[in-house]
Enzyme design. Structure first.
Site, PDB file in Angstrom:
ATOM      1  N   LYS A  78       2.068   4.551   1.631  1.00 27.51           N
ATOM      2  CA  LYS A  78       2.083   5.086   2.999  1.00 27.51           C
ATOM      3  C   LYS A  78       1.802   6.580   2.886  1.00 27.51           C
ATOM      4  O   LYS A  78       2.635   7.340   2.421  1.00 27.51           O
ATOM      5  CB  LYS A  78       3.422   4.840   3.689  1.00 27.51           C
ATOM      6  CG  LYS A  78       3.360   5.212   5.156  1.00 27.51           C
ATOM      7  CD  LYS A  78       4.651   4.943   5.884  1.00 27.51           C
ATOM      8  CE  LYS A  78       4.444   5.086   7.385  1.00 27.51           C
ATOM      9  NZ  LYS A  78       3.755   6.316   7.779  1.00 27.51           N
TER      10      LYS A  78
ATOM     11  N   GLU B  14      -6.559   6.237   6.101  1.00 34.37           N
ATOM     12  CA  GLU B  14      -5.776   7.451   6.297  1.00 34.37           C
ATOM     13  C   GLU B  14      -6.561   8.628   5.731  1.00 34.37           C
ATOM     14  O   GLU B  14      -7.019   8.589   4.584  1.00 34.37           O
ATOM     15  CB  GLU B  14      -4.433   7.322   5.581  1.00 34.37           C
ATOM     16  CG  GLU B  14      -3.407   8.346   5.986  1.00 34.37           C
ATOM     17  CD  GLU B  14      -2.508   7.879   7.127  1.00 34.37           C
ATOM     18  OE1 GLU B  14      -1.677   8.678   7.576  1.00 34.37           O
ATOM     19  OE2 GLU B  14      -2.647   6.716   7.568  1.00 34.37           O
TER      20      GLU B  14
ATOM     21  N   ASP C  46       0.841  -1.201   0.000  1.00 39.60           N
ATOM     22  CA  ASP C  46       0.000   0.000   0.000  1.00 39.60           C
ATOM     23  C   ASP C  46       0.873   1.246   0.000  1.00 39.60           C
ATOM     24  O   ASP C  46       1.985   1.238   0.544  1.00 39.60           O
ATOM     25  CB  ASP C  46      -0.862   0.070   1.274  1.00 39.60           C
ATOM     26  CG  ASP C  46      -1.972  -0.963   1.311  1.00 39.60           C
ATOM     27  OD1 ASP C  46      -2.384  -1.426   0.242  1.00 39.60           O
ATOM     28  OD2 ASP C  46      -2.426  -1.298   2.429  1.00 39.60           O
TER      29      ASP C  46
END
Length: 601
Positions: free
Chosen positions: A260, A310, A258
């Site tokens: 970050k 996020e 993924d």
């Protein structure tokens, strides 16, 4: 249960520097506590009235109003209270001395306060809850009256810890891990029950709730505990490496990778039409993101779930990702709806831990991710994290550089085998972060905890100008010193630092701090800072990984420099001692080890 019992234990705990003794004494207190109010006792031990994730107000009593309450309760002139406070620097101790003086002069009877009256824990808890929740016109006067009423009934020792509790400065050195161990000893039959208690706490980060379940249903009830919407799960954490080849080998040769993101990690809970958002520190931040609440409501499917992602600031024109600092600008704006327009966000989801009454933390990542992808509707605001599956280093590197070029911090490499569960509250090799190298021999920054301060010289004479920093050792639940940082601060930051540290100053070293170095002041291990340095070197001055690399020596960061405060991280989220050791082992070694720097200069 009398509040005096808790106060007497707090008095003993304050004087202990051994964590083992601290745990044993705390276990003794828990075992003697009234089981009907065990959750309240645990919250008080933690220095709070309720878990942070509930988002309830804090007590909201400043020094000025505490002084007034002490003045009323002890029939002492406010100026006298203030002068005594200036002299000894501890309002709790001020309250104790003035209450002792009352007793010795016999003024208690004159004030109509019987020495036979005892202050109950329930009364303390309910009154302080009223203090916290009281708002509106006249609320300050009411808060002062309520607090003064408690202090009038309190004996000197009770008054000391009541005032410290209200200030948020209990100073008894108790961390969550210590409470968990004490609960296992008090209610679970011994240390062997620690893993059961810890697992339950990782799934439901509410120590009071866990204690109540144990005393009502027994330790066995924790074994079948599932996540619950509205109570945050402690987040899974990643290890770090700077070598792509080693990372891929560590996760078994293939992985899900993924982006970050440079944003705020968020745990999102939904139950029917209710949506909650929690930070990585498990604080309720729902009110800060009404736009995210709307997006989740519109663009996800499912009646009940816990997902993780996020929150990233994006450019309103281009949609390109902005930095974490831009997100912080948004938080500082008083008008949230103006902030939404100026600093819009996207949500990049990367995990699912609970869905429709099923605990998914025990299921492999591929199962969790597949379900997560299926519940997100096509839209421009809530997306699955950018990702690929790799089985070779070239693809990993290529994706890493792409992440950097698009504004990310790097990538998260995640194991995808059948054992790739969601390890709530744990840091392990199932997730490994690969971040961009900095222009320094250290491959990455570290997040360290402030445990002490040093006064400066010259124009900074009498003021804190450098900090003693520590890494976290989760095995011992202690903070081990790793460097003394004096550079990277602006004059404004140094002035703010002085104020911050004076509020958490301690008379003696915190029992969870392991340090050979003696700073000018010790402080509560509360604040986390991001630090960069030239390299990690062997040092006889510091205790981080002591005796691991070399006898009678630890590891230290050479030429450390302050980057920024990490308010989004708790002390237990700081860089671990094992991570420091890993970074030391991975950095290029010189033929002759650099001599340790005399940090006392």
């Amino acid at each position: 249960m009398e509040f005096k019992v808790i106060a007497e234990y707090f008095d003993k705990l304050e004087k202990i520097s051994s964590r083992l003794q601290l745990t044993a004494l705390l276990a003794d207190l828990l075992s003697k506590s009234d089981k009907a109010i065990i959750d309240k006792v645990v919250y008080i031990i933690q220095g709070k009235l309720w878990p942070d994730f509930l988002g309830y107000p804090e007590l909201g009593i400043g020094e000025k109003f505490l002084i007034k309450a002490i003045s009323i309760a002890t029939n002492t002139d406010e100026n006298s209270v203030e002068n005594l406070y200036k002299s000894i620097g501890d309002l709790g101790e001020v309250a104790r001395r003035l209450k002792s003086k009352q007793q010795s002069t016999g003024i208690l009877g004159f004030l109509g306060t019987s020495s036979k009256e005892s202050l109950k824990v329930d009364e303390v808890y309910s009154t302080l809850s009223k203090v916290a929740l009281t708002t509106g016109e006249g609320s300050r006067d009411l808060k002062i009256r309520l607090l003064a009423g408690l202090l009038k009934k309190a004996d000197p020792l009770e008054a000391k810890f009541l005032v410290r509790f209200v200030e948020g400065r209990l100073r008894v050195g108790i961390g969550d891990a210590t409470v968990l161990d004490a609960m296992a000893i008090a209610f679970g039959g011994g240390q062997s029950a620690s893993e059961i208690v810890e697992r339950a706490y990782n799934l439901r980060a509410d120590l009071g709730n866990i204690a109540k379940i144990i005393v009502e249903k027994g330790i066995e009830a924790l074994k079948t505990l599932k996540p619950e919407v509205g109570i945050p799960i402690r987040p899974m954490l990643a290890e770090r490496l700077s070598n792509p080849e080693e990372i891929l080998k560590k996760v078994g040769g293939s992985a899900l990778v993924d982006y970050k993101y440079d944003g705020e990690r968020a745990q999102i809970h939904k139950k029917d039409d209710k949506i909650f958002i929690f930070s990585r520190r498990l604080e309720n931040i729902t009110s800060q993101y009404p736009d995210v609440v709307e997006y989740i409501s519109k663009y996800t499917e499912g009646k009940e779930f816990i997902i993780e992602g996020e929150i990233v600031a994006v450019d309103p024109e281009s949609g390109e990702m902005r930095s974490f600092q831009e997100l912080m600008h948004r938080k500082r704006k008083s008008d949230i709806y103006e902030a939404i327009k100026e600093y819009p966000v996207n949500v990049f989801l990367f995990d699912l831990m609970y869905y429709e009454d099923v605990d998914y933390t025990t299921k492999p990542l591929e199962v969790r991710r597949k379900l997560l992808e299926s519940i997100v509707k096509p839209n421009d605001y809530v997306k699955i994290a950018h990702h690929i599956q790799v089985n070779n280093v070239e693809d990993l590197k290529s994706f890493f550089y792409r992440a950097i070029s698009e504004g990310g911090e790097g990538v998260m490499v995640k194991a995808i085998g059948k054992d790739a569960i969601y390890q709530a509250g744990a840091r392990g090799w199932l997730w490994i972060k690969l971040k961009r190298d900095y222009q320094s021999e250290m491959a990455d920054t570290v997040d360290l905890v402030v445990v002490g301060g040093f006064y400066g010289k010259g124009k900074r004479g009498g003021k804190i100008s450098s900090l003693l920093m520590a890494a976290y050792n989760p095995k011992t639940d202690t903070f081990e010193s790793v460097c003394k940082v004096a550079s990277g601060f602006s004059d404004e930051q140094l002035d703010e630092l002085q104020k911050k540290l004076m509020e958490i100053k301690r008379d003696i070293k915190h029992p969870r701090v392991n340090s050979k170095m003696e700073p000018d002041i010790w402080v509560e291990p509360v604040y986390v800072a991001e630090i960069i340095g030239a390299e990690i070197t062997i040092s006889p001055l510091h205790t981080c990984c002591q005796d691991v690399v070399e006898k009678d020596a630890g590891l230290s960061i050479r030429f450390p420099r302050f980057i920024r405060w990490r308010d989004d991280k708790s002390p237990e989220d700081a860089t671990t001692t094992d991570e420091i050791l890993e970074m030391y082992n991975k950095q290029p070694k010189k033929k002759i080890e650099s001599p340790p720097i005399d940090e006392s200069v």
